[in-house]
Design an enzyme around this catalytic site. Structure first.
Site, PDB file in Angstrom:
ATOM      1  N   HIS A 181       0.836  -1.208   0.000  1.00  0.00           N
ATOM      2  CA  HIS A 181       0.000   0.000   0.000  1.00  0.00           C
ATOM      3  C   HIS A 181       0.866   1.251   0.000  1.00  0.00           C
ATOM      4  CE1 HIS A 181       0.662   1.032   4.259  1.00  0.00           C
ATOM      5  NE2 HIS A 181       0.548  -0.271   4.527  1.00  0.00           N
ATOM      6  N   CYS A 224       3.411  -4.756   6.491  1.00  0.00           N
ATOM      7  CA  CYS A 224       3.038  -4.469   5.111  1.00  0.00           C
ATOM      8  C   CYS A 224       4.245  -4.076   4.271  1.00  0.00           C
ATOM      9  CB  CYS A 224       2.011  -3.343   5.065  1.00  0.00           C
ATOM     10  SG  CYS A 224       0.408  -3.798   5.768  1.00  0.00           S
TER      11      CYS A 224
END
Length: 424
Positions: free
Chosen positions: A329, A347
């Site tokens: 992201h 992430c």
């Protein structure tokens, strides 16, 4: 690290044996060695044709049959040439499995209905044998098992997209072979594969030895409605999808360099700096696939047992990799660390321009490989079909895997013993 709710998304070798020419040894001279012996060949009698022996199921008059019932066939001395199933005078569509062990209706049968079946077999010299039966299906059961298929009609997926089926609750081990025989996959061009069950039986993945070829057409039927399970439950619904595989698009992330390299149809098209999970919350190393894409979302980890990991944050260009909440992201707050150090909660952080570019290029099912982190990807934490070697993957099948397919050298055609499409 986000916490987003999960969604339901066959060789017969024809061997022609040529009789050996037998050379005879004769005596010398003009006469036969044995005086009076006939020199004319004796004609061999023609062997009688093998009789056609046919048996079918269900038994005539059988009641309370599941709507997943198939017309079972056992045949010697010939082959099945026709199967007709009707209810109230209406013909039911269906097809034989590749091994002719049964005829499978194209859709679930109706509850509480009488069905009449006629099966015709033809022998090697044209002799015909016909059997008939009739049976009645059960009423709709009250206890069913939920299921989901993570494929949708007319959508384009990545080359690593496994066929993913989910069950709630999970399928008991003793029922998995029967369930697997009802999960059909057809690929054009042919790329036979195998089903693999996650340990708790809540998910099963189907893949071939290698990534799908671009432009592959996938036709899937998870034919579970009415299938009886040992826990007293029945399958709730048939699920179908016809879809397509797009171009080969791959992402590779190396913790050593803190870089993501992106390949399109085998060509390197971009290299981007990343920041991965810090030591306390490391990213998973392994081969994953993009499971879900959201242009904008909210990561809410308020229920994390560790107060230091609790946050609510708006996120752009999010691409889910695991059920545990690992994503690729945009992370504008970590641009200074990207390519240098790991600061995320697990992430893969990118700058907003890089995250946007990647988001616009990827498809669900595109492969993402991360290497060199402190944590290995857990089986079942996401669509982990490609995180296993082929030898490891086929161990998860509830049915025997043909030798050629097990070796990764599958014949070009369906493989019903592993749950592929019957005569699609």
């Amino acid at each position: 690290m986000g916490n987003v709710t999960r969604g339901w998304a066959m060789i017969t070798a024809l061997v022609m044996v040529t009789p050996l020419a037998l050379a005879g040894c004769g005596g010398s001279g003009d006469k036969p060695e044995f005086v009076g012996a006939s020199t004319q060949p004796t004609a061999s009698p023609t062997p009688p044709a093998e009789p056609v022996v046919l048996a079918i199921t269900p038994e005539a008059g059988a009641a309370k049959q599941p709507v997943s019932t198939e017309i079972g066939t056992t045949i010697t001395g010939g082959k099945i040439t026709d199967v007709t199933l009707t209810t109230e005078g209406v013909k039911v569509a269906g097809s034989l499995r590749e091994d002719s062990s049964s005829w499978v209706p194209a859709n679930p049968l109706k509850y509480g209905k009488k069905y009449d079946a006629t099966v015709t077999a033809t022998g090697t010299t044209g002799q015909v044998e016909t059997k008939t039966t009739s049976f009645t299906t059960m009423t709709k059961p009250g206890s069913q098992i939920g299921s989901g298929l993570y494929l949708f009609d007319d959508k384009v997926y990545g080359v690593a997209m496994p066929v993913v089926v989910e069950f709630s609750p999970g399928i008991p081990k003793k029922d998995r072979a029967a369930v697997q025989r009802r999960m059909f996959v057809d690929t054009v061009p042919a790329q036979p594969g195998v089903w693999h069950w996650v340990d708790n039986g809540t998910q099963a993945y189907y893949r071939a030895p290698e990534y799908w070829q671009p432009e592959t057409k996938l036709t899937v039927r998870i034919a579970l409605e009415g299938i009886p399970l040992s826990n007293g439950r029945y399958g709730n619904v048939d699920r179908k999808a016809t879809t397509k595989i797009g171009n080969r698009f791959e992402m590779k992330v190396d913790n050593a360099t803190k870089q993501m390299t992106v390949f399109e149809n085998g060509n390197l098209v971009r290299t981007m700096p990343v920041s991965l999970g810090k030591k306390a919350t490391p990213s998973s190393s392994g081969t994953m696939v993009v499971m879900e894409k959201k242009e904008s979302t909210v990561f809410d980890t308020s229920d994390d047992p560790n107060p230091a990991n609790r946050y609510v944050t708006d996120i752009d260009f999010a691409q889910r990799l695991t059920w545990g909440g690992e994503y690729i992201h945009a992370a504008p707050w970590s641009v200074a660390q990207q390519g240098r150090t790991n600061v995320s909660h697990g992430c893969v952080n990118l700058s907003t321009p890089n995250a946007r570019w990647l988001f616009e290029k990827t498809k669900t099912g595109d492969p993402v490989t991360v290497k060199g982190t402190e944590r290995k990807l857990e089986d079942g934490n996401g669509w982990t079909a490609w995180n296993l070697t082929w030898a490891e993957f086929i161990k998860g099948s509830a049915l025997p895997v043909p030798d050629a397919l097990a070796a990764g050298n599958a014949p070009a055609g369906p493989t019903p013993s592993t749950g592929a499409t019957p005569g699609a």
